[in-house]
Design an enzyme around this catalytic site. Structure first.
Site, PDB file in Angstrom:
ATOM      1  N   SER A 120       0.809  -1.209   0.000  1.00 20.81           N
ATOM      2  CA  SER A 120       0.000   0.000   0.000  1.00 20.81           C
ATOM      3  C   SER A 120       0.843   1.260   0.000  1.00 20.81           C
ATOM      4  O   SER A 120       0.351   2.342  -0.322  1.00 20.81           O
ATOM      5  CB  SER A 120      -0.928   0.023   1.223  1.00 20.81           C
ATOM      6  N   HIS A 141      -2.863  -3.160  -5.698  1.00 20.82           N
ATOM      7  CA  HIS A 141      -3.188  -2.702  -4.347  1.00 20.82           C
ATOM      8  C   HIS A 141      -4.682  -2.800  -4.122  1.00 20.82           C
ATOM      9  O   HIS A 141      -5.448  -1.948  -4.582  1.00 20.82           O
ATOM     10  CB  HIS A 141      -2.697  -1.265  -4.150  1.00 20.82           C
ATOM     11  N   GLU A 153      -5.876  -0.613  -7.252  1.00 16.93           N
ATOM     12  CA  GLU A 153      -4.915   0.206  -7.990  1.00 16.93           C
ATOM     13  C   GLU A 153      -3.905  -0.729  -8.653  1.00 16.93           C
ATOM     14  O   GLU A 153      -3.258  -1.531  -7.975  1.00 16.93           O
ATOM     15  CB  GLU A 153      -4.194   1.164  -7.050  1.00 16.93           C
ATOM     16  N   ASN A 191      -3.831   6.578  -1.174  1.00 12.69           N
ATOM     17  CA  ASN A 191      -3.102   6.847   0.067  1.00 12.69           C
ATOM     18  C   ASN A 191      -2.289   8.130   0.001  1.00 12.69           C
ATOM     19  O   ASN A 191      -2.062   8.773   1.021  1.00 12.69           O
ATOM     20  CB  ASN A 191      -2.202   5.666   0.423  1.00 12.69           C
TER      21      ASN A 191
END
Length: 284
Positions: A120, A141, A153, A191
């Site tokens: 991540s 991800h 992702e 993120n």
């Protein structure tokens, strides 16, 4: 590039087991690898239990549930994944163990196998550098819990081939996910935006002298968030959030990326959120 028919998943914790569940539901023959047979069988039992609940809720037919469970095999031997078309790594979020694993996978797996990391916050490019075929390494991800969160992702590292990205994206779509392709950058898409924003929210707790309940209510009702930031961090895991924040801060040196002292202290005290029974809130 041959069609992906079989998937290996390494690490059957909450994230890895969720990915394995998605794979068997989508029709892939799946091998899950854990460090012991007991841990692997326990994970397989949890997956079967989740699928049973889907049957009870009318979201899955019993025959489809049984067929999905039959497509899953668990092992403690990494070499059992040698024939997989795609291997997804979901082990501890630390660079060195991932690099060691990918070097070993390159030795064991077919030259045309795709190796994916579910990291991540770490660099997919740095993970791929542990292999001599970085064009076959890609980021996939998933978000926690993987069976419920709709996004994956697909991350193109510096030397990932377009064909590898296309194949990983096709698997993501077959798993029923919304696929967002991006290049390898700290935090990828979600993120990179969300972690500093959550850190800002946590700092506001002290600066504005509000309770977690009040902050969550403010962000739900004033910003339209479906879930308040304190509830979200408790769900993700306070240790996971701190680790991701530290990884992003190490790469970018942006102050907003650094985890606030309050949440670092909570992690050090073992207040990890839902998984420990207590974080910003208490859980039964």
């Amino acid at each position: 590039m041959s069609e992906i028919r079989s998937i290996g998943v390494i690490g059957l914790g909450a994230m890895g087991a969720g990915i394995a569940q998605l794979a068997v539901e989508a029709g892939y023959d799946t091998i899950g690898r854990e460090v012991s047979v007991d841990l692997g069988e326990a994970a397989a039992g949890r997956i079967g239990g989740f699928l049973t609940r889907k049957v009870e809720k009318g979201k899955l037919e019993q025959a489809d549930r049984d067929a999905a469970v039959a497509r899953l095999r668990v092992t403690d031997d990494l070499s059992d994944l040698a024939g997989c078309d795609l291997v997804v790594e979901a082990i501890v979020e630390a660079l060195e163990p991932k690099q060691e694993l990918f070097a070993e996978l390159e030795r064991l797996c077919r030259p045309d196998a795709i190796l994916a990391t579910n990291t991540s916050a770490l660099s997919v490019t740095e993970i791929a550098a542990a292999t001599t075929r970085p064009e076959r390494v890609v980021g996939m991800h998933f978000f926690n819990p993987a069976p419920l969160m709709p996004l994956v992702e697909v991350v193109q590292a510096e030397l990932t081939s377009p064909e590898t990205v296309d194949a990983a994206a096709a698997v993501g779509e077959k798993l029923g996910k919304v696929v967002v392709r991006c290049f390898d950058t700290p935090g990828f898409v979600v993120n990179r935006v969300l972690i500093p924003l959550l850190n800002d929210c946590i700092r506001v707790l002290d600066e504005a002298r509000v309770t977690p309940e009040a902050l969550d209510a403010a962000m739900r009702n004033g910003a339209g968030w479906p879930m308040g930031p304190c509830t979200l961090v408790d769900l993700v895991g306070i240790d996971v959030h701190v680790h991701a924040s530290e990884a992003l801060y190490e790469k970018l040196r942006e102050p907003r990326m650094a985890p606030p002292p309050r949440i670092v202290a909570m992690k050090n005290a073992g207040l990890l959120g839902r998984k420990s029974g207590r974080g910003f809130y208490s859980y039964d």
